[in-house]
Design a protein around this motif. Structure first.
Motif, PDB file in Angstrom:
ATOM      1  N   GLU A 175      34.351 -31.282 102.963  1.00  0.00           N
ATOM      2  CA  GLU A 175      35.785 -31.042 103.090  1.00  0.00           C
ATOM      3  C   GLU A 175      35.747 -30.448 103.869  1.00  0.00           C
ATOM      4  OE1 GLU A 175      36.960 -31.552 100.333  1.00  0.00           O
ATOM      5  OE2 GLU A 175      36.297 -31.318  98.292  1.00  0.00           O
ATOM      6  N   LYS A 201      40.600 -29.545  91.157  1.00  0.00           N
ATOM      7  CA  LYS A 201      40.244 -31.161  91.931  1.00  0.00           C
ATOM      8  C   LYS A 201      38.215 -30.955  91.689  1.00  0.00           C
ATOM      9  CE  LYS A 201      44.424 -31.731  93.927  1.00  0.00           C
ATOM     10  NZ  LYS A 201      44.602 -31.493  95.034  1.00  0.00           N
ATOM     11  N   MET A 235      36.871 -24.871  99.234  1.00  0.00           N
ATOM     12  CA  MET A 235      38.965 -25.478  99.356  1.00  0.00           C
ATOM     13  C   MET A 235      39.833 -24.046  98.651  1.00  0.00           C
ATOM     14  SD  MET A 235      39.587 -28.591 101.601  1.00  0.00           S
ATOM     15  CE  MET A 235      41.117 -28.807 101.168  1.00  0.00           C
ATOM     16  N   GLN A 275      42.256 -26.966  93.661  1.00  0.00           N
ATOM     17  CA  GLN A 275      41.388 -27.193  93.966  1.00  0.00           C
ATOM     18  C   GLN A 275      40.356 -26.605  92.953  1.00  0.00           C
ATOM     19  OE1 GLN A 275      41.295 -29.297  96.835  1.00  0.00           O
ATOM     20  NE2 GLN A 275      39.242 -29.495  96.408  1.00  0.00           N
TER      21      GLN A 275
END
Length: 119
Positions: free
Chosen positions: A87, A103, A95, A100
């Motif tokens: 990332e 995700k 993140m 996020q």
């Protein structure tokens, strides 16, 4: 991890001695080496792995995960899935952002579904 702990010039290394010990001491070195992931890769089968690293992680540098995955790829004896995701905007906690977390969970579910043959 052991390599990082051996380099006092890296950020946070010396302050981690309170928790982990100073690997310049033989007893501490042996203890850390006994459980450090990179040093314990063996020619054997491993489960499917999704390894995620944060490029901006000041505690665990992204290359630690990359080196571990590279060593696993040439050493493991199975054909199980082994993925590395770095990332580029993440730190030690992953993140940031409103969605996020969703995700991240979606990626984990997709990986598990793939491994189980559900997709």
């Amino acid at each position: 991890m052991l390599n990082t702990m051996l380099d006092p010039e890296l950020p946070l290394t010396v302050t981690e001695y309170d928790e982990w010990g100073n690997p310049q001491e033989p007893e501490v070195y042996a203890r850390i080496k006994a459980y450090a992931p990179y040093e314990n890769v063996r020619a054997q089968a491993y489960p499917a792995l999704l390894v995620v690293a944060g490029y901006n992680d000041s505690r665990v540098q992204y290359w630690e995960a990359a080196k571990w995955v590279a060593k696993l790829r040439v050493t493991k004896t199975d054909d199980n899935l082994l993925l590395l995701k770095t990332e580029l905007g993440a730190g030690h906690g992953g993140m940031s952002g409103r969605y996020q977390g969703l995700k991240d969970v979606a990626l984990e579910y997709a990986f598990v579904f793939k491994v189980l043959g559900l997709v």
